[in-house]
Structures are given as C-alpha cells and as structure tokens.
Design an enzyme around this catalytic site. Structure first.
Site, PDB file in Angstrom:
ATOM      1  N   GLY A  21      66.914  39.127  36.355  1.00 55.94           N
ATOM      2  CA  GLY A  21      66.448  39.429  34.998  1.00 55.94           C
ATOM      3  C   GLY A  21      65.986  38.183  34.267  1.00 55.94           C
ATOM      4  N   ASP A  22      65.381  38.396  33.101  1.00 55.36           N
ATOM      5  CA  ASP A  22      64.922  37.305  32.238  1.00 55.36           C
ATOM      6  C   ASP A  22      63.859  36.431  32.894  1.00 55.36           C
ATOM      7  OD1 ASP A  22      66.820  38.099  30.293  1.00 55.36           O
ATOM      8  OD2 ASP A  22      68.361  37.052  31.439  1.00 55.36           O
ATOM      9  N   GLU A  23      63.043  37.013  33.744  1.00 56.16           N
ATOM     10  CA  GLU A  23      62.001  36.239  34.419  1.00 56.16           C
ATOM     11  C   GLU A  23      60.787  36.029  33.522  1.00 56.16           C
ATOM     12  OE1 GLU A  23      63.139  39.148  35.530  1.00 56.16           O
ATOM     13  OE2 GLU A  23      64.250  38.787  37.395  1.00 56.16           O
ATOM     14  N   LYS A  67      59.266  38.990  31.942  1.00 55.99           N
ATOM     15  CA  LYS A  67      58.454  40.200  32.154  1.00 55.99           C
ATOM     16  C   LYS A  67      57.663  40.595  30.917  1.00 55.99           C
ATOM     17  CE  LYS A  67      62.170  42.383  33.503  1.00 55.99           C
ATOM     18  NZ  LYS A  67      63.082  41.266  33.775  1.00 55.99           N
ATOM     19  N   ALA A  90      68.014  45.369  27.938  1.00 56.50           N
ATOM     20  CA  ALA A  90      66.847  44.529  28.206  1.00 56.50           C
ATOM     21  C   ALA A  90      66.433  43.799  26.931  1.00 56.50           C
ATOM     22  CB  ALA A  90      65.690  45.388  28.688  1.00 56.50           C
ATOM     23  N   GLY A  91      65.798  42.682  27.097  1.00 58.21           N
ATOM     24  CA  GLY A  91      65.232  41.979  25.949  1.00 58.21           C
ATOM     25  C   GLY A  91      63.929  41.362  26.388  1.00 58.21           C
ATOM     26  N   HIS A  92      62.824  41.977  26.010  1.00 62.28           N
ATOM     27  CA  HIS A  92      61.517  41.462  26.413  1.00 62.28           C
ATOM     28  C   HIS A  92      60.894  40.717  25.238  1.00 62.28           C
ATOM     29  CE1 HIS A  92      61.126  44.617  29.871  1.00 62.28           C
ATOM     30  NE2 HIS A  92      62.029  43.708  30.079  1.00 62.28           N
ATOM     31  N   GLN A 143      65.462  44.377  33.512  1.00 55.36           N
ATOM     32  CA  GLN A 143      66.448  43.621  34.297  1.00 55.36           C
ATOM     33  C   GLN A 143      65.759  43.027  35.550  1.00 55.36           C
ATOM     34  OE1 GLN A 143      67.795  46.955  33.160  1.00 55.36           O
ATOM     35  NE2 GLN A 143      68.179  45.752  31.350  1.00 55.36           N
ATOM     36  N   THR A 195      69.032  39.433  24.464  1.00 56.42           N
ATOM     37  CA  THR A 195      69.794  40.542  23.892  1.00 56.42           C
ATOM     38  C   THR A 195      71.103  40.066  23.284  1.00 56.42           C
ATOM     39  OG1 THR A 195      68.810  42.068  25.445  1.00 56.42           O
ATOM     40  CG2 THR A 195      70.874  42.774  24.444  1.00 56.42           C
ATOM     41  N   PRO A 229      74.322  31.863  26.699  1.00 58.12           N
ATOM     42  CA  PRO A 229      73.597  30.892  27.522  1.00 58.12           C
ATOM     43  C   PRO A 229      73.454  31.446  28.937  1.00 58.12           C
ATOM     44  CG  PRO A 229      75.710  29.985  26.788  1.00 58.12           C
ATOM     45  CD  PRO A 229      75.627  31.385  26.256  1.00 58.12           C
ATOM     46  N   LYS A 241      57.016  30.299  34.243  1.00 51.79           N
ATOM     47  CA  LYS A 241      57.683  29.133  33.630  1.00 51.79           C
ATOM     48  C   LYS A 241      57.602  27.882  34.499  1.00 51.79           C
ATOM     49  CE  LYS A 241      61.080  30.064  30.567  1.00 51.79           C
ATOM     50  NZ  LYS A 241      62.284  30.624  29.906  1.00 51.79           N
TER      51      LYS A 241
HETATM   52  P1  IMP Z   1      74.741  45.920  31.601  1.00 49.47           P
HETATM   53  O1  IMP Z   1      73.354  46.227  32.063  1.00 49.47           O
HETATM   54  O2  IMP Z   1      74.832  45.660  30.124  1.00 49.47           O
HETATM   55  O3  IMP Z   1      75.736  46.922  32.093  1.00 49.47           O
HETATM   56  O4  IMP Z   1      75.166  44.525  32.276  1.00 49.47           O
HETATM   57  C1  IMP Z   1      75.347  44.391  33.688  1.00 49.47           C
HETATM   58  C2  IMP Z   1      74.840  43.044  34.191  1.00 49.47           C
HETATM   59  O5  IMP Z   1      73.427  42.996  34.047  1.00 49.47           O
HETATM   60  C3  IMP Z   1      75.372  41.839  33.389  1.00 49.47           C
HETATM   61  O6  IMP Z   1      75.487  40.748  34.276  1.00 49.47           O
HETATM   62  C4  IMP Z   1      74.268  41.565  32.400  1.00 49.47           C
HETATM   63  O7  IMP Z   1      74.266  40.225  31.953  1.00 49.47           O
HETATM   64  C5  IMP Z   1      73.065  41.882  33.251  1.00 49.47           C
HETATM   65  N1  IMP Z   1      71.893  42.272  32.461  1.00 49.47           N
HETATM   66  C6  IMP Z   1      71.668  43.443  31.843  1.00 49.47           C
HETATM   67  N2  IMP Z   1      70.477  43.441  31.237  1.00 49.47           N
HETATM   68  C7  IMP Z   1      69.921  42.248  31.491  1.00 49.47           C
HETATM   69  C8  IMP Z   1      68.661  41.659  31.166  1.00 49.47           C
HETATM   70  O8  IMP Z   1      67.785  42.244  30.527  1.00 49.47           O
HETATM   71  N3  IMP Z   1      68.469  40.397  31.623  1.00 49.47           N
HETATM   72  C9  IMP Z   1      69.380  39.738  32.372  1.00 49.47           C
HETATM   73  N4  IMP Z   1      70.553  40.258  32.718  1.00 49.47           N
HETATM   74  C10 IMP Z   1      70.830  41.503  32.276  1.00 49.47           C
END
Ligand code: IMP
Length: 440
Positions: free
Chosen positions: A32-34, A36, A59-61, A239, A315, A319, A346
C-alpha cells in the site's frame, strides 16, 4: 527475462484499451501507499469510468488538484475529471458519514456529483460505529494486533462473510436499517452499550442515509453495460497486493481481495474484459502496521527516505516503516496478478544516495537461499534479504519526458528492477503532481 516489447508497447502514455478488453486494472504492488491516487487521477483523464472495487476508508489516496492537496478515502480518485463516471462496486465497504464528507469536499473543489456521475453499489457493505468499536477492541489486545487502521474494515468484511452484514441498498431504507439494528441487539449483548456510548457517530450514520440514497444503484449491471459498449474503464485497487487476504502476508493483511482478480469478483465482470494489469511500486518499500518486512531499514538511510518521501499514513498519520526495494516480493506480485507493466513511483526520493540496493533473494537460517517469496509469514519473518548494490545518482531526475531521460545510474536501477521482476517498467514517477511522470 524482461517481458516482450509487444507488452511494453501496449501502454505508452495513459490507459490504452482494446475493444475486446476495455478495462485496465491498477493495483498497489507492495504493502500500500505506493502513490496510486496520483496515477489513477492522471490515467483517469483518458477513461469514461473509474471503479473502486475493494477496501473502504482505510485507504488514503492523496491527490494534488490545481496545486491543492486532497486525500480521498472512499471516493474513487478519478472523481475530479469532468464528464466521467465514478463507481463503488460490491466488494467495497462504505462508511456512509465519511463518504458524505468527501462528497461535500469534492463539491468545494467544484465537482458536481449527480446520480449519473456516481454509482454506489447497493451490494456494498456498510461500516457502522459497531464495526469500528469491534476493530478498536481487537487492536487493543495485548498480543496479536495487526496494526489496522481501526476503521472497522475487518469486522465489516467478517459480518459480510457471516451473512449478518448491512448492505448499502438496505442501509438507505429506514425500515431495513432498523431491522438490522434490531438483529444486532439480539446477536450481541454489547451492542446496546455501543449504541448509547457512540450516539454522535450513530446520528451521523443515520443522517448520511438520505444523502446517499439517490446514488445507490445496481452499479455492477451499469459497469457491465459500459464494458459491453467498449467504454474505457479504470479499475482502481486500494491498499496493496501484499495486503491481499489470500495472497498477502497473512494475518498481517487487510480483509479484502486487493489483487487484480478482486476487480472481476467485486463487479461480476468477466476477466476477458481486462486488458492492462498495472502495478504501482515505489523505488523503495514502505509498510504501515505490523508484519514481516525483510528489507526494512533501521538506519539513517531509512530515516532520510521516510522524511524525504513524507512517509506518514494518509489515513492514520502513523509513520511508515521504510526499506529497500524488494524485487522478490515484486516478482511474486507480478506473477500473482499477471502484471503487464509496473509504474515505478517516487524515484525522485532516491536521488542523492551514494548507493541504492535491491533485494533479489532471501536467506533463511535453516532453509538457505530462497528465490521465491515464501507463503509462510513466519518463514518470511526470519528471512534476511540478499541485495545487489548499485551506484546512486546525484542529478535531479527530470519531471517530465521519457524514462531514457533519467540519469544513467537511475536508468540502470530501472533496468535492474525490470530484469529481476521480469516485467517492464512502463512509467516512472518523479514528483507529487499529475505531470511529474516519465514514460517509456
Ligand atoms: P485494515 O485494512 O484497517 O484492517 O488494516 C490491516 C492492515 O492493512 C494494516 O497493516 C494496515 O496498516 C494496512 N492498511 C490498510 N489500508 C492501508 C492503506 O491504504 N495503505 C497502507 N496500508 C494499509
């Protein structure tokens, strides 16, 4: 082996779709966090329809629109393109109050959302304050925490699988919503307390129903019709592939199918409609939350990359853990998802380092050298990376143009990535703006 030139020609700039395969799927190829959001926003300029197919407001885009930063958690990242449809399909989980906040935010940016422009699947499951409570509770256990975003994602998908969930189409009707609440009261003795303790959250949850109702539709049927009409469709993953419930580093994963196949399942769209399968990876790796991370750096280089790359969760603000690019994991992701191309994002963050490294194998204390990513998370956790090391580059990377315009050492880095993952790098990200992109 690097993939054939035929593959690399099919995507040069933007999303090309062929009449028999009008959909492109774009996934995160790491944890995740690439980045997108930026790429989906940029590639979406070329398409008729953008569909989010899994995940929720975990998610946080992050996007920059006219120089202004906006972070989307629920809405598809293509929402800022006029005349285009955005959809949330059945595999998504929706926090209604959060979605309303984002729709209002988008309106401030001049985006007029009408039911013709936003399709919300009646089949999507709803995240309620109850699910958020459960997620918080599970994460507060002394051991076994996953490091979730505490947004209620896991409990919502659990209820869906247990067939006790609330679908968006039922949530928007007060009668079926009330029936669901009654069922929860009967099933869970603690529910009443959560109802009383979180009255504000429940009020926001109730209030959002009316606002969302006009947008709730048979989104999947509409998307299939668009595919049959050869409309260009971008399927937006959230993700990353290594957080996939089946193929990720279980149990340190999210609760949905983050890989390319998840798009087909979520929409009920035949795989034959999918042409391009793009994966976004950073020139290094980050991870938030717990779980194995063989190339994690605990030194000054890690700190430099984290600071320069602003590696804080979009989100949760947590860190992110940072490490060197892991070509073993990326090759695995490419294989699982049949990636036709990789976007290496990046790359500007790596500028200025004396040397850059890529993990090309793992070493396990008992099993020796491993070339493939092990399925067993405990085995992976015990692995040390085997690196190749290359000279870094000091010259700024260009913000636009061709991959061949990169400084020689950066080009060599890209070539080494391609060689070790067996997939072409089609685009390179060199900054946060839509235009900071190099093409093959
Ligand atoms: P959940 O999706 O909130 O259940 O979290 C499960 C795992 O996925 C945790 O390690 C989170 O940090 C990770 N995770 C969930 N959403 C993201 C995202 O958008 N970016 C990066 N990691 C994520």
């Amino acid at each position: 082996m690097i993939a054939t030139s035929k593959d690399s020609k099919t995507v040069v700039a933007g999303v090309n779709s062929t009449p028999d395969a009008p959909a492109t799927v774009l996934i995160g190829a790491q944890w995740g966090d690439e980045g997108k959001g930026k790429w989906i926003d940029s590639l979406a300029a070329d398409v008729d329809l953008v569909v989010r197919y899994q995940g929720g407001n975990n998610a946080g885009h992050t996007l920059y629109v006219d120089g202004k930063k906006i972070v989307l958690h629920q809405l598809p990242s293509g929402i800022f393109h006029e005349g285009q449809v955005s959809a949330l399909a059945a595999g998504v989980v929706v926090n209604p109050a959060q979605l309303v906040i984002e729709m209002d935010k988008a309106a401030e940016f001049g985006v007029k959302l009408t039911p013709n422009r936003l399709w919300l699947s009646g089949r999507a499951h709803v995240i309620t304050p109850w699910h958020i409570f459960l997620d918080e509770q599970r994460e507060s256990r002394s051991h076994g925490a996953i490091g979730t975003t505490k947004r209620g994602i896991g409990p919502t998908y659990s209820d869906k699988a247990a067939r006790t969930g609330l679908r968006l189409g039922h949530y928007i009707k007060s009668e079926t919503r009330t029936r669901w609440v009654k069922q929860m009261r009967e099933l869970h003795p603690e529910f009443n307390k959560v109802w009383a303790d979180r009255s504000e959250a429940w009020a926001a949850f109730e209030a959002a129903a009316e606002k969302l109702a006009p947008f709730v539709t048979d989104a999947e049927s509409n998307i299939r019709a668009a595919a049959r009409e050869f409309k260009k469709i971008l399927l937006e993953g959230a993700q990353g592939a290594l957080l996939d419930i089946d193929h990720g580093t279980y149990p340190y994963v999210t609760s949905s199918t983050t890989g390319a196949a998840g798009a087909c399942q979520s929409i009920g769209l035949s795989p034959h409609f999918i042409g391009q399968r793009l994966g976004i990876a950073k020139g290094y790796v980050t991870r938030v939350g717990a779980g194995p991370f063989p190339t994690e750096l605990h030194d000054e280089i890690g700190k430099t990359l984290a600071a320069k790359g602003q590696e804080f969760g979009a989100t949760t603000g947590r860190p992110r853990r940072v490490g060197w690019l892991d070509a073993v994991a990326l090759r695995y992701v490419s294989e699982v998802n049949g990636l036709s191309g990789v976007i290496l994002n990046k790359m500007d963050i790596l500028t200025g380092l004396k040397e850059v490294k890529i993990a090309v194998a793992y070493r396990h204390p008992e099993l020796g050298e491993l070339r493939e990513m092990p399925w067993d998370t405990e085995v992976l956790d015990a692995c040390e990376p085997v690196y190749i090391s290359m000279p870094g580059w000091q010259d700024q990377v260009p913000s636009s143009g061709r991959i061949s315009d990169l400084p020689k050492a950066a080009r060599d880095f890209v070539a080494a990535v391609e060689e070790h993952i067996g997939t072409p790098v089609l685009m390179v990200g060199t900054g946060p703006n839509r235009s900071d992109a190099l093409y093959r």
